[in-house]
Design an enzyme around this catalytic site. Structure first.
Site, PDB file in Angstrom:
ATOM      1  N   GLU A 217      24.053-120.094 -39.727  1.00  0.00           N
ATOM      2  CA  GLU A 217      23.770-119.415 -38.459  1.00  0.00           C
ATOM      3  C   GLU A 217      22.408-118.714 -38.460  1.00  0.00           C
ATOM      4  O   GLU A 217      22.318-117.490 -38.385  1.00  0.00           O
ATOM      5  CB  GLU A 217      24.911-118.461 -38.116  1.00  0.00           C
ATOM      6  CG  GLU A 217      26.234-119.211 -37.949  1.00  0.00           C
ATOM      7  CD  GLU A 217      27.380-118.382 -37.395  1.00  0.00           C
ATOM      8  OE1 GLU A 217      27.277-117.145 -37.393  1.00  0.00           O
ATOM      9  OE2 GLU A 217      28.377-118.993 -36.968  1.00  0.00           O
ATOM     10  N   GLU A 313      31.842-125.495 -38.755  1.00  0.00           N
ATOM     11  CA  GLU A 313      32.558-124.217 -38.711  1.00  0.00           C
ATOM     12  C   GLU A 313      33.122-123.922 -37.337  1.00  0.00           C
ATOM     13  O   GLU A 313      32.443-124.036 -36.314  1.00  0.00           O
ATOM     14  CB  GLU A 313      31.662-123.047 -39.125  1.00  0.00           C
ATOM     15  CG  GLU A 313      32.452-121.732 -39.239  1.00  0.00           C
ATOM     16  CD  GLU A 313      31.593-120.528 -39.544  1.00  0.00           C
ATOM     17  OE1 GLU A 313      30.743-120.630 -40.436  1.00  0.00           O
ATOM     18  OE2 GLU A 313      31.753-119.489 -38.875  1.00  0.00           O
TER      19      GLU A 313
END
Length: 465
Positions: A217, A313
């Site tokens: 991220e 994810e």
């Protein structure tokens, strides 16, 4: 005991070679009256008429597999809250051919929010640095994560492993901390060596590391757990000038993935891949579910068709609504939707969490694991995500091709695969409010089934001869 009994039940109904002229059916219903439950087989008859057509001649991507991340929290619970018998039973249930057959997993490089402490593999006191990585050690990973991954790979030798850092060591960053900040330019080369040493050290413990994303991220700086912001331009330079050449110098075969973040900003991976130096070393793009639409995967893949796609994810949790809604969303959007948009692998987040949605330090306070392990009793609860993943992971084997499959107008959504052993797999979800009769045509044969509303069925049959 519950894990042992569940494994025995799965083993008793596990998919053996499909008898000729029969179609196996495995059903899940939103009221939980059927949970990956084997149904009576269907006859496979000659014929070409069908409302759904499966076409093995149309090949798309070759699959790596389905699974979930072995986080620090997951590994801690598996190693410390289950006795050896129940630990083995649960891992066989999740990774074994007699269970869900998970063939893909993700490990963190250092701590994430689902760790009991924040650490990297080369921590230094504030103000001190270690550019030569003389203090490098993967000792924290050896406590629980690597033993769990090693056991999973022993059960399933085809298990593919991806690794991702949440942060570089603090001394490499603008904050001199694992929390927030970006990577200093002076640390690009040490960070590349840090990742290379991690790949080598992990491989020495559990075998080859198949994929690595250089940052989890990278467009987010968490307030209370490790994270690091890296722009597309930064990632391009780090990969193209440092990580790629360093891996080549070290002789590492690990494939490098970009992005590892949400669907809502495809311009990020597009920017990285537009850089010629980075493009040379980037094997593919990894995606998360927390923003945007799954179709972003196809947008980037259409622009760079030589790059692999992975979904890496998503987490269920208290926010995700009733059981039926969580299960159907995960199945339709991730298990079916991500591969329909070119994903070779589909990963959920924590493999296991406890009854308090942890252990964790910062970050998500109500995330749910694929299974819940009661930290007091060791009892196992199988969550909606378990059954959504299982609808594919038990039947779609590593190396399977995603093949052509039409949807049925009015509510039947599908995805199909051709396995290396010659078996065919069709997953169908009935999005309509009423039961639907579907007729499936494939390779000159056909079968029929009535699928309950909001139900999902996996069909498996042998290639007709």
């Amino acid at each position: 005991m519950r894990a042992v009994l569940a494994l025995a039940l799965l083993a008793a109904t596990a998919a053996a070679p499909v008898p000729p002229s029969q179609v196996e059916v495995w059903l899940t219903l939103p009221d939980k009256s059927a949970l990956l439950a084997r149904q009576a087989p269907l006859p496979l008859k000659r014929g070409t008429a069908g409302t759904i057509t499966v076409d093995p001649a149309k090949r798309y991507q070759r699959m790596v597999g389905f699974g979930a991340a072995i986080t620090d929290a997951s590994a801690y619970l598996i190693q410390r809250r289950l006795n050896s018998q129940h630990r083995t039973a649960l891992l066989r249930e999740l990774f074994g051919s007699e269970g869900l057959g998970f063939a893909f997993t993700r490990l963190t490089v250092g701590a994430s929010d689902f760790s009991r402490s924040h650490y990297s593999y080369d921590d230094m006191p504030k103000g001190q640095t270690d550019p030569g990585l003389s203090r490098f050690s993967i000792a924290p990973a050896r406590e629980d994560v690597l033993p769990t991954a090693r056991a999973a790979r022993t059960i399933n030798p085809e298990l593919a492993v991806m690794i991702s850092p949440w942060s570089a060591p603090g001394w490499m960053k603008s904050t001199d901390s694992l929390v927030k900040g970006t990577l200093l330019e002076t640390a690009y080369a040490p960070f590349a060596r840090y990742l290379g040493k991690t790949v080598q050290a992990f491989a020495a413990e559990i075998g080859p590391i198949d994929y690595l994303s250089i940052q989890n991220e990278p467009d987010f700086e968490p307030e209370d757990y490790p994270g690091m912001r890296l722009s597309a331009a930064q990632r391009a330079r780090i990969i193209g000038d440092h990580v790629g050449p360093e891996f080549a110098r070290m002789g590492l075969k690990t494939k490098i993935l970009d992005w590892d973040h949400n669907w809502d900003k495809p311009e990020h991976p597009l920017g990285t891949l537009a850089d010629p130096a980075a493009n040379r070393y980037v094997a593919g793009v990894a995606w998360h579910c927390y923003g945007g639409d799954v179709s972003a995967q196809s947008k980037v893949r259409d622009a760079f068709p030589d790059k692999e796609v992975f979904f890496t994810e998503c987490s269920g949790g208290n926010w995700s609504g009733p059981w039926a809604d969580s299960w159907s969303w995960t199945l339709r959007t991730l298990v079916m939707g991500a591969p329909r948009n070119w994903a070779r692998g589909v990963l959920l987040w924590n493999l296991a969490l406890d009854e308090k949605y942890g252990p964790h330090l910062g970050g998500c306070g109500d995330c749910r694991g694929v299974v819940t392990i009661d930290s007091r009793t060791g009892a196992i609860t199988r969550n909606p995500e378990y059954y959504a993943l299982g609808q594919a992971s038990r039947f779609v084997r590593p190396g399977a091709w995603r093949i052509g499959a039409t949807n049925e107008p009015g509510g039947i959504e599908t995805i199909a695969y051709a396995n290396p052993d010659g078996s065919r797999v069709l997953i169908a979800f009935n999005a309509a409010a009423a039961a639907r009769d579907l007729t499936v045509s494939a390779e000159g044969h056909r079968f029929a089934y009535r699928l309950a509303p909001q139900g999902a069925a996996t069909f498996r049959w042998q290639r007709p001869r």
